[in-house]
Enzyme design. Structure first.
Site, PDB file in Angstrom:
ATOM      1  N   PHE A 128      96.723   8.696  55.624  1.00  0.00           N
ATOM      2  CA  PHE A 128      95.985   8.422  54.389  1.00  0.00           C
ATOM      3  C   PHE A 128      94.530   8.891  54.476  1.00  0.00           C
ATOM      4  CE2 PHE A 128      94.182   5.166  51.301  1.00  0.00           C
ATOM      5  CZ  PHE A 128      94.819   5.671  50.179  1.00  0.00           C
ATOM      6  N   PRO A 130      92.925  11.724  55.214  1.00  0.00           N
ATOM      7  CA  PRO A 130      92.423  12.925  54.519  1.00  0.00           C
ATOM      8  C   PRO A 130      92.141  12.665  53.041  1.00  0.00           C
ATOM      9  CG  PRO A 130      94.279  13.492  55.926  1.00  0.00           C
ATOM     10  CD  PRO A 130      94.206  11.990  55.901  1.00  0.00           C
ATOM     11  N   TYR A 131      92.965  11.840  52.415  1.00  0.00           N
ATOM     12  CA  TYR A 131      92.756  11.500  50.998  1.00  0.00           C
ATOM     13  C   TYR A 131      91.463  10.696  50.831  1.00  0.00           C
ATOM     14  CZ  TYR A 131      93.588   9.078  46.515  1.00  0.00           C
ATOM     15  OH  TYR A 131      93.466   8.547  45.248  1.00  0.00           O
ATOM     16  N   VAL A 132      91.236   9.735  51.726  1.00  0.00           N
ATOM     17  CA  VAL A 132      90.009   8.921  51.615  1.00  0.00           C
ATOM     18  C   VAL A 132      88.787   9.801  51.865  1.00  0.00           C
ATOM     19  CG1 VAL A 132      88.816   6.822  52.361  1.00  0.00           C
ATOM     20  CG2 VAL A 132      91.305   6.895  52.411  1.00  0.00           C
ATOM     21  N   LYS A 135      88.176  11.857  48.694  1.00  0.00           N
ATOM     22  CA  LYS A 135      87.587  11.041  47.631  1.00  0.00           C
ATOM     23  C   LYS A 135      86.143  10.652  47.986  1.00  0.00           C
ATOM     24  CE  LYS A 135      90.605  10.185  44.328  1.00  0.00           C
ATOM     25  NZ  LYS A 135      90.483  10.924  43.035  1.00  0.00           N
TER      26      LYS A 135
END
Ligand code: NAP
Length: 217
Positions: A128, A130-132, A135
């Site tokens: 998760f 890379p997504y955080v 963002k």
């Protein structure tokens, strides 16, 4: 007010375009990436702009003509890898911010993730993070502009029917929120100028959306 919805064909995006079209003084331009997605929006009376977020900033900016506000609710989703997370959730978002600057569109609403702090990056499971990261840096890019921005940090999205009631503040306890209610929160944010320069977390709750947004500190 004409609102460009980036990621209009997404689940939040479709709710949002419909809600915008239901308002007398708002109209949507649905940014989509395939011609075959257009009929849903044309049936609602909305304009469409066919743009891929992997296009360059100048191409993206062509969709901004006559637009007063931009909402970014696109995302690479859970079924692609970190390459698309970088290309869409980070670089795609940054290009839409730069396009707003180039086009003189001051109002920009970012649909972020619930917690995009540096601590959240460190604590996220590796699948998760890379997504955080994406963002986190997209939010940070926006904060460093002089755009009239609002950053919305929704909890975990569900496809439940919206209740029209939320809990919104700079920080709230982690929870879920219906995508329909996120669209309602975006709409309430668009029409309330006191939200400019603010960011807030939002989950399902017990306050009417308009009141929760109007009472943000
Ligand atoms: P979604 O249904 O997955 O929609 C994402 C949209 O982004 C889709 O319409 C997709 O287009 C579009 N997109 C992807 N790649 C693109 C590209 N290269 N060019 C143009 N458009 C592209 O998302 P959602 O569930 O509505 O979520 C809305 C937002 O909330 C996203 O920013 C997401 O990151 C964020 N968020 C999600 C959660 C969660 O729990 N899932 C929590 C907090 C925040 P196509 O329709 O053509 O595929």
């Amino acid at each position: 007010m004409k609102v460009l919805v980036v990621g209009a064909n997404g689940q939040v995006g479709k709710h949002l375009v419909k809600m915008i079209q239901d308002q007398d003084d708002l109209e949507a331009v649905a940014m989509i990436r395939k011609e075959e997605q257009a009929s849903y929006f044309h049936d609602l009376g909305a304009e469409t702009a066919i743009v891929d977020l992997e296009d360059d900033t100048e191409t993206i900016a062509k969709a901004y003509e006559g637009v007063d506000a931009v909402v970014f609710t696109a995302g690479s989703g859970p079924n692609t890898g970190p390459d698309k997370t970088v290309l869409i959730d980070l670089d795609g978002a940054v290009k839409t911010i730069e396009a707003a600057k180039q086009s003189g569109v001051k109002r920009y609403i970012m649909i972020s993730s619930f917690d995009t702090t540096r601590e959240a990056i460190q604590e996220a499971p590796s699948s998760f993070s890379p997504y955080v990261v994406a963002k986190h840096y997209a939010d940070d890019w926006l904060r460093r502009t002089d755009l009239d921005y609002t950053i919305i940090h929704p909890g975990m999205l569900t496809n439940d029917e919206g209740t029209g009631q939320v809990e919104a503040a700079e920080t709230v306890d982690r929870g879920e929120i219906a995508r329909e209610d996120v669209a309602g929160v975006i709409l309430a944010t668009l029409v309330n100028n006191s939200t400019v320069g603010k960011e807030f977390q939002v989950v399902g709750g017990s306050k009417a959306i308009e009141d929760a947004i109007a009472n943000l500190s």
